[in-house]
Design an enzyme around this catalytic site. Structure first.
Site, mmCIF file in Angstrom:
data_model
loop_
_atom_site.group_PDB
_atom_site.id
_atom_site.type_symbol
_atom_site.label_atom_id
_atom_site.label_comp_id
_atom_site.label_asym_id
_atom_site.label_seq_id
_atom_site.Cartn_x
_atom_site.Cartn_y
_atom_site.Cartn_z
ATOM 1 N N CYS A 32 -48.708 -12.724 3.531
ATOM 2 C CA CYS A 32 -48.943 -11.402 2.922
ATOM 3 C C CYS A 32 -50.121 -11.453 1.941
ATOM 4 O O CYS A 32 -50.835 -10.463 1.780
ATOM 5 C CB CYS A 32 -47.690 -10.886 2.225
ATOM 6 N N HIS A 312 -44.206 -11.328 -3.108
ATOM 7 C CA HIS A 312 -44.783 -10.655 -1.954
ATOM 8 C C HIS A 312 -46.038 -9.918 -2.413
ATOM 9 O O HIS A 312 -46.187 -9.613 -3.597
ATOM 10 C CB HIS A 312 -43.736 -9.673 -1.402
#
Length: 367
Positions: A32, A312
Site C-alpha cells: 500500500c 496502512h
C-alpha cells in the site's frame, strides 16, 4: 471489481472527466505504501504527461533494458489507455522490479511511503541522466560529417563554457533550491550555501499548520557556545545566526510531515498524531521569486494506524475539482470537507488514526 467501478461512475455521473481513468492498484502484500505514492504521481499531471511522452519515444526501442523508469512508464500507459473508465490494475512488473533492485522493499513488512517516494524519484533521475550521457557519448563518436548532418557543431569553441548539468523532467517538476544562510555576528558577513531538494521534511507540533511549520523551518537559529561558526573573514570561531530559506520553489511542492519521531526514553519510534492543518491553497512568500508562489493541493498520502511499524496507506486525490480516495483496489468519491478529517488529532489517544503524511501541491501561477 465491476461493481465498485460502476458505483464510482454513478457517483460522478456527468461530472466524470473526459479521457480520465480512475483505477485501483492491486496490493501484493503490504504494498500500500507503493500504491498510494503511485496514485499521487499519476495524478501529478505534468509528471504523468512527460512520463507518457517518454514511453511513446522509447516503447519500440530494440534491446531496451528494463528498469524502474520503463516499468513505471508502462504502468501509467496501461492505466491511461484503458477502454474502461474505472477498474483495477496489478502493478506486478513495477513491484517485482522495485523488490529486485532494492532489498529494503523486498520483505512483506510495513514500509515507509516517504522513503519509497524519495528512492523512486532519485532512481528515475539516475536513469534519465545515464540515458542522456549515453546519447551524448554516441553523438561524440560520430564522424564530423555526421555531426553536421545531425545539427551538431564541431566541438566547443575556445573559451566556451561546458554545458551545465542536465536538468531532467523530474528535476523540472520536483526540484527546488534551498539556501542555508549564516551571518557572522562579528563582521556581519553572510555566507550562503545552496542545496537542492525534491521534498521538504517538516517538524510538526501539536495544533499547528503547514504555514507555521514552514515558518519554523525558516526560523533563525543562533550559533554560540560549542556551536560557534568558523567565519572565513574573521578567520576564527564566531557567534552567528543561521537560517534555511526556500530560494527557488519547485513546480510541484512535496511536503513530508515528520510524524515518526525517535523517543529516547522509549528506545523506539513513535507516531505523532498531532493535528496539523494543511490548506487546499498555500501561498509561499520570502523566496527569491518576484511574487508570492501560490500552490493548490492535489494529493495527500495518508498513514492509517497508531504506530510506525504497522498500519496502512491510502491516497486522497483532487482531479477535475472533485476528490477521490484510492485505497489499493478500491476507489471512492469523497467530499472536499472530509479532507480535514486527515489533519490529525488534538488528543494523543483518539480513535482517528488516519493522518496526512505526504502532501503534494502544484503551483498555479507559474509556467
Amino acid at each position: 471489481m465491476g461493481g465498485s467501478g460502476s458505483k464510482l461512475e454513478k457517483a460522478l455521473g456527468d461530472n466524470f472527466p473526459e479521457g480520465e481513468h480512475y483505477f485501483g492498484l492491486e496490493n501484493f502484500g503490504n504494498t500500500c505504501y507503493c500504491n498510494s505514492v503511485l496514485q499521487a504521481l499519476y495524478f501529478c499531471v505534468p509528471f504523468r504527461e512527460q512520463l507518457l511522452q517518454y514511453y511513446g519515444k522509447n516503447k519500440n526501442m530494440p534491446d531496451a533494458e528494463e528498469n524502474l523508469l520503463t516499468c513505471l512508464a508502462d504502468l501509467f500507459s496501461q492505466i491511461s489507455s484503458q477502454k474502461r473508465k474505472t477498474g483495477v490494475i496489478a502493478p506486478k512488473r513495477f513491484v517485482q522490479r522495485l523488490k529486485k533492485q532494492n532489498e529494503l522493499f523486498r520483505s512483506y513488512m510495513h514500509q515507509d511511503a516517504h522513503e519509497f517516494l524519495n528512492y523512486l524519484l532519485n532512481e528515475l533521475v539516475d536513469i534519465l541522466e545515464k540515458e542522456a550521457q549515453t546519447a551524448k557519448d554516441n553523438q561524440e563518436t560520430l564522424l564530423p560529417s555526421e555531426k553536421i548532418a545531425n545539427g551538431l557543431k564541431n566541438g566547443l569553441a575556445n573559451g566556451a563554457k561546458k554545458e551545465p548539468p542536465l536538468a531532467t523532467w523530474v528535476h523540472k517538476n520536483f526540484q527546488g533550491i534551498l539556501t542555508n544562510e549564516t551571518r557572522c555576528l562579528q563582521c556581519e558577513t553572510v555566507t550562503a550555501r545552496d542545496e537542492t531538494f525534491f521534498d521538504l521534511s517538516l517538524d510538526i507540533e501539536q495544533n499547528s499548520s503547514i504555514t507555521s511549520c514552514l515558518k519554523n523551518f525558516s526560523s533563525t537559529e543562533t550559533l554560540n557556545a560549542e556551536d560557534k561558526f568558523f567565519c572565513d573573514k574573521c578567520c576564527s570561531l564566531q557567534e552567528a545566526q543561521k537560517r534555511m530559506k526556500i530560494k527557488r520553489p519547485p513546480r510541484i511542492l512535496v511536503i513530508h510531515l515528520k510524524r515518526f519521531k525517535y523517543m529516547e526514553q522509549l528506545g523506539r519510534y513513535k507516531k505523532l498524531s498531532y493535528r496539523v492543518v494543511f490548506p487546499l491553497e498555500l501561498r509561499l512568500s520570502d523566496t527569491d521569486e518576484e511574487a508570492d508562489i501560490e500552490y493548490s493541493l492535489f494529493a495527500v498520502v495518508v498513514h492509517v494506524g497508531s504506530g510506525p511499524n504497522h498500519g496502512h496507506y491510502v491516497c486522497l486525490v483532487k482531479n477535475h475539482n472533485h476528490w477521490l480516495c484510492f485505497d489499493d483496489e478500491t476507489v471512492e468519491a469523497v467530499d472536499e470537507a472530509s479532507v480535514q478529517t486527515f489533519f490529525g488529532s488534538t488528543q494523543e489517544f483518539n480513535n482517528n488514526t488516519d493522518h496526512g503524511y505526504i502532501l503534494f501541491y502544484e503551483s498555479v501561477n507559474r509556467n
